[in-house]
Design an enzyme around this catalytic site. Structure first.
Site, short mmCIF file in Angstrom:
data_model
loop_
_atom_site.label_atom_id
_atom_site.label_comp_id
_atom_site.label_asym_id
_atom_site.label_seq_id
_atom_site.Cartn_x
_atom_site.Cartn_y
_atom_site.Cartn_z
N ASN A 1 0.15 -0.52 6.13
CA ASN A 1 0.68 -1.36 5.05
C ASN A 1 1.22 -2.62 5.71
O ASN A 1 2.04 -2.52 6.63
CB ASN A 1 1.79 -0.61 4.31
CG ASN A 1 2.48 -1.47 3.28
OD1 ASN A 1 1.92 -2.44 2.79
ND2 ASN A 1 3.71 -1.12 2.95
N GLY A 2 0.77 -3.79 5.27
CA GLY A 2 1.25 -5.04 5.87
C GLY A 2 0.08 -5.89 6.32
O GLY A 2 -1.05 -5.69 5.87
N LYS B 1 3.17 -2.83 -7.11
CA LYS B 1 4.59 -2.82 -7.47
C LYS B 1 5.45 -3.61 -6.50
O LYS B 1 6.33 -4.34 -6.89
CB LYS B 1 5.06 -1.37 -7.54
CG LYS B 1 6.51 -1.22 -7.93
CD LYS B 1 6.70 -1.27 -9.41
CE LYS B 1 8.13 -1.22 -9.84
NZ LYS B 1 8.35 -1.99 -11.07
N LYS C 1 5.54 -10.89 -18.73
CA LYS C 1 5.14 -9.53 -19.12
C LYS C 1 3.78 -9.58 -19.81
O LYS C 1 2.93 -8.73 -19.57
CB LYS C 1 6.17 -8.88 -20.06
CG LYS C 1 7.49 -8.49 -19.43
CD LYS C 1 7.44 -7.19 -18.63
CE LYS C 1 7.31 -7.42 -17.16
NZ LYS C 1 8.44 -7.72 -16.36
N GLU D 1 10.43 -14.45 -18.86
CA GLU D 1 10.14 -13.04 -18.63
C GLU D 1 9.18 -12.49 -19.70
O GLU D 1 8.27 -11.73 -19.40
CB GLU D 1 11.46 -12.24 -18.60
CG GLU D 1 11.32 -10.72 -18.54
CD GLU D 1 10.66 -10.20 -17.26
OE1 GLU D 1 10.30 -10.99 -16.39
OE2 GLU D 1 10.50 -8.97 -17.17
N HIS E 1 8.83 -32.87 -24.88
CA HIS E 1 8.45 -33.70 -23.73
C HIS E 1 7.06 -33.32 -23.22
O HIS E 1 6.70 -33.67 -22.10
CB HIS E 1 9.50 -33.58 -22.62
CG HIS E 1 10.86 -34.02 -23.08
ND1 HIS E 1 11.17 -35.34 -23.29
CD2 HIS E 1 11.97 -33.32 -23.41
CE1 HIS E 1 12.43 -35.44 -23.71
NE2 HIS E 1 12.93 -34.21 -23.79
N ARG F 1 1.77 1.49 -5.89
CA ARG F 1 1.87 0.53 -4.79
C ARG F 1 0.56 -0.19 -4.51
O ARG F 1 0.51 -1.14 -3.73
CB ARG F 1 2.33 1.23 -3.52
CG ARG F 1 3.70 1.86 -3.63
CD ARG F 1 4.07 2.55 -2.36
NE ARG F 1 4.31 1.60 -1.29
CZ ARG F 1 5.48 1.03 -1.07
NH1 ARG F 1 6.51 1.31 -1.84
NH2 ARG F 1 5.63 0.17 -0.07
N CYS G 1 0.85 -1.18 0.00
CA CYS G 1 0.00 0.00 0.00
C CYS G 1 0.89 1.24 0.00
O CYS G 1 2.06 1.17 0.37
CB CYS G 1 -0.88 0.02 1.23
SG CYS G 1 -1.89 -1.47 1.38
N GLU H 1 0.95 -10.37 -17.17
CA GLU H 1 0.58 -9.32 -16.22
C GLU H 1 0.04 -8.07 -16.91
O GLU H 1 -0.79 -7.37 -16.34
CB GLU H 1 1.74 -8.98 -15.27
CG GLU H 1 2.96 -8.41 -15.93
CD GLU H 1 4.09 -8.14 -14.93
OE1 GLU H 1 3.83 -7.94 -13.74
OE2 GLU H 1 5.25 -8.13 -15.37
N TRP I 1 -3.76 -1.87 -1.53
CA TRP I 1 -3.77 -3.15 -2.23
C TRP I 1 -4.37 -4.12 -1.23
O TRP I 1 -3.77 -4.40 -0.19
CB TRP I 1 -2.35 -3.55 -2.62
CG TRP I 1 -2.30 -4.79 -3.46
CD1 TRP I 1 -2.45 -4.88 -4.82
CD2 TRP I 1 -2.06 -6.13 -3.00
NE1 TRP I 1 -2.33 -6.18 -5.23
CE2 TRP I 1 -2.10 -6.97 -4.13
CE3 TRP I 1 -1.86 -6.71 -1.76
CZ2 TRP I 1 -1.92 -8.34 -4.05
CZ3 TRP I 1 -1.67 -8.08 -1.67
CH2 TRP I 1 -1.69 -8.89 -2.81
C1 F6R Z 1 7.01 -8.27 -12.75
C2 F6R Z 1 7.31 -7.68 -11.46
C3 F6R Z 1 7.35 -8.57 -10.28
C4 F6R Z 1 8.57 -8.22 -9.40
C5 F6R Z 1 8.54 -9.05 -8.12
C6 F6R Z 1 9.76 -8.80 -7.26
O1 F6R Z 1 7.00 -7.32 -13.77
O2 F6R Z 1 7.51 -6.50 -11.35
O3 F6R Z 1 7.36 -9.90 -10.64
O4 F6R Z 1 9.72 -8.47 -10.15
O5 F6R Z 1 7.39 -8.76 -7.38
O6 F6R Z 1 9.82 -7.46 -6.85
P1 F6R Z 1 11.14 -6.88 -6.21
O7 F6R Z 1 12.19 -6.91 -7.26
O8 F6R Z 1 10.78 -5.49 -5.78
O9 F6R Z 1 11.50 -7.77 -5.06
#
Ligand code: F6R
Length: 614
Positions: A103-104, A609, A488, A484, A507, A27, A2, A491, A77
């Site tokens: 937050n938490g 994020k 992308k 990756e 396989h 966030r 958050c 998400e 969030w």
């Molecule tokens: C994907 C993404 C997430 C972060 C993951 C780790 O685009 O942003 O998968 O990579 O939540 O976040 P950090 O690097 O902040 O620990």
């Protein structure tokens, strides 16, 4: 997870807080709310909160005057309780005198809530946070910081809490355990926030609040204590990026700006990393040379995109250092009881430095005696503070929820760490290290070249906007790139996308291939011992079954031409450095495809994020 903002000073608290929330919306964006102490006449506490994005709250505020120079605000969030108006923060006590944002997760909230209800409190929401407002109401006898310290002693879990009280109108108080909270020091005004981005428009002077500490913030200063009331000292630092770094700068989305910033981000991360004696320079080292020489096992722990950077790093670490390296999803690490001791180096990769799964893996590693090296983009964040050595990537603030430039800088950082380890073990001479750093230094220009040629990728993305599934294949360091690329797309575009090691195709996954399914294949560079020819065979296998092949290959790779329905040519690089160029078209592809589907690229649904809950 958050976003939290607090302000006390001489300006309109509402304006400052809402502006801060705008910068923290990445966030979490399930709901937003503010609480302002208004002392025109008798002091009172006004609270407005709304489900949905910040824009909903802003609309509501247009018709709700909220004067006052002390206030707090929150973007949520959701964890406990759905994302509706009732569960939005701030939460208030029965008497409406205290407002709290959080937050938490408060793990013992059920027992606390039962206790409060048995003592006559009426709770309004389904959240864990609301108990704190009522506990503060019980504990408050004129000293809000003292009340907060007492309440913190009752809480289990991870929390950043920030509160205001109608009867202490000139202060905001905050507490921190595991989730971030930073002070912004202004002139006659002060700020509290979960990220410096919230107050960077007002001040670049920040103070880290330590673990299990409480802050009392006033317009003329602040007081820090631990939970028992003993004085504490925060680390003061200057934020070395300015407001423009946290703004879109003419791009429609932060993500597009951040993709474009990748050459600079990699160049900045590399800058000054070779010392005059040829050693690699880390940012903080609380380890001896002997500790590094003694390392006989490396574990990498990380989540999401950072985990994929770790998968790539494994190839370089094992190749350059000959030390065995395992890569673990951070949330699984401690639960599988890994074998760790003082000769183990755990490398924790986290853009935010606050991902709780990664933090818990770090804590577990240290409890077992292992050494921890953090790679993070956030100065002074929790994971670096809990580690024995730190390498800061210098990507600048990343606001788009999907990681892009930080991924490239994480790969760069892990390679430098691998070289430092190889050097400590006497496996690379200074000139060899310098040559590899020099190769890395060529990468920003090559990434720039890729960025200049991605228009066909955009066209392809628009064409494939209605595809149901996209598959990604790669081998060696191309395999994590495939993962990756798929992440992308999931998400951002909410599409079913999967990445596979190309050799694993036959396989099982090849059964997914049918007429017209787009398959993106990352082809390794050619050369001795290369997997190039095997991957070219894989392209033929999927094409024979009707796949539409999108091939990412070196610009001089003619062998792929007959089998590529779409060819995305990238500059030729040394094998280990290829991910720094091959992933870029995949980022652009996902971003463009999401836009073609009319989706919000910077704030994809259900995501935030940084994930500060387990
Ligand atoms: C994907 C993404 C997430 C972060 C993951 C780790 O685009 O942003 O998968 O990579 O939540 O976040 P950090 O690097 O902040 O620990």
């Amino acid at each position: 997870m958050c976003g939290i903002v607090g302000y006390v000073g001489g300006k309109s608290a509402l304006d400052v807080v809402v502006d801060g929330l705008r910068r923290l919306e990445y966030r979490g964006y399930d709901s937003a709310g503010v609480a302002i102490v208004d002392c025109e006449g008798d002091c009172r506490l006004d609270v407005v909160k709304k489900a949905g994005k910040l824009a909903n709250l802003e609309k509501e505020l247009q018709t709700t005057p909220m004067p006052g120079t002390t206030g707090i605000g929150h973007t949520r969030w959701a964890t406990h309780g759905g994302p509706n108006d009732r569960n939005a923060h701030p939460h208030t006590s029965c008497d409406g005198a205290v407002a709290v944002i959080h937050n938490g997760i408060i793990e013992n909230f059920r027992a606390l809530r039962d206790g409060l209800e048995s003592r006559g409190h009426e709770l309004d929401s389904d959240t864990d946070t609301e108990v704190v407002a009522h506990l503060l109401e019980e504990r408050y006898v004129g000293d809000l910081a003292e009340a907060l310290r007492a309440v913190c002693g009752q809480l289990d879990g991870a929390f950043t809490l920030v509160a205001v009280h109608r009867d202490s109108p000139d202060m905001v108080v905050g507490a921190r355990r595991n989730s971030p909270l930073v002070i912004g020091r202004g002139n006659g005004e002060n700020f509290l926030a979960s990220d410096v981005a919230a107050f960077i428009a007002h001040t670049r002077e920040a103070v880290e609040i330590g673990q299990d500490e409480v802050v009392e913030l006033r317009a003329d200063g602040y007081t820090l204590t631990d939970f028992s009331g003993s004085p504490a000292v925060g680390r003061e630092y200057h934020v070395d990026w300015d407001l423009s770094a946290a703004e879109k700068g003419g791009y429609p989305y932060f993500m597009l700006k951040e993709i474009a910033e990748q050459p600079a981000a990699v160049a900045d991360t590399l800058r000054g990393r070779l010392s005059p004696d040829g050693g690699i320079v880390l940012d903080e080292v609380r380890l001896s040379d002997q500790d590094l020489r003694d390392v006989d096992k490396v574990f990498i722990v990380a989540c999401g995109t950072a985990f994929y950077a770790g998968l790539i790093a494994k190839y370089a670490i094992e190749h350059w250092t000959r030390i065995p390296c395992e890569v673990d999803i951070a949330s699984e690490f401690r639960y599988r009881d890994p074998v760790l001791d003082r000769r183990t180096l755990v490398v924790a990769i986290s853009q935010s430095g606050e991902t709780l799964d990664t933090l818990m893996a770090v804590k577990h590693a240290r409890e077992q005696g292992a050494r921890v090296l953090a790679i993070s983009n956030t100065n002074g964040s929790t994971i670096p503070r809990e580690s024995d050595a730190v390498f800061y990537t210098r990507a600048g603030p990343e606001v788009g929820v999907a990681a892009t430039k930080t991924f490239l800088t994480q790969i760069t950082a892990t390679y430098l760490v691998a070289l430092a380890l190889a050097q400590a073990r006497g496996l690379k001479w200074a000139d060899e290290v310098a040559a590899l750093v020099h190769q890395l230094e060529q990468m920003p220009a090559l990434i720039e070249r890729v960025l200049g040629t991605v228009e066909p990728v955009r066209e392809l993305a628009r064409e494939l906007a209605d595809a149901r599934v996209v598959l990604f294949l790669g081998r060696h360091v191309g395999y994590p790139v495939a993962l990756e690329g798929a992440l992308k797309l999931k998400e951002l575009a909410y599409m079913h996308a999967e990445g596979f090691p190309a050799g694993e195709l036959k396989h099982g996954p090849i059964a997914l291939v049918e007429s017209g399914v787009p398959v993106v294949i990352i082809v390794p560079p050619r050369g001795r011992g290369s997997l190039h020819d095997k991957v070219v065979s894989n392209i033929q296998e999927v094409r024979a079954r009707g796949a539409r092949t999108v091939v990412i290959a070196d610009e001089d790779d003619e062998a792929v031409l007959p089998y590529a329905d779409v060819l995305i040519a990238v500059p030729t690089t040394p094998t280990l450095l290829a991910p720094l160029v091959t992933v870029v078209p995949l980022q652009v592809f996902a971003c463009e495809l999401a836009q073609a589907r009319g989706l919000d690229v910077d704030q994809p649904r259900n995501l935030a994020k940084s994930v500060t809950v387990e």
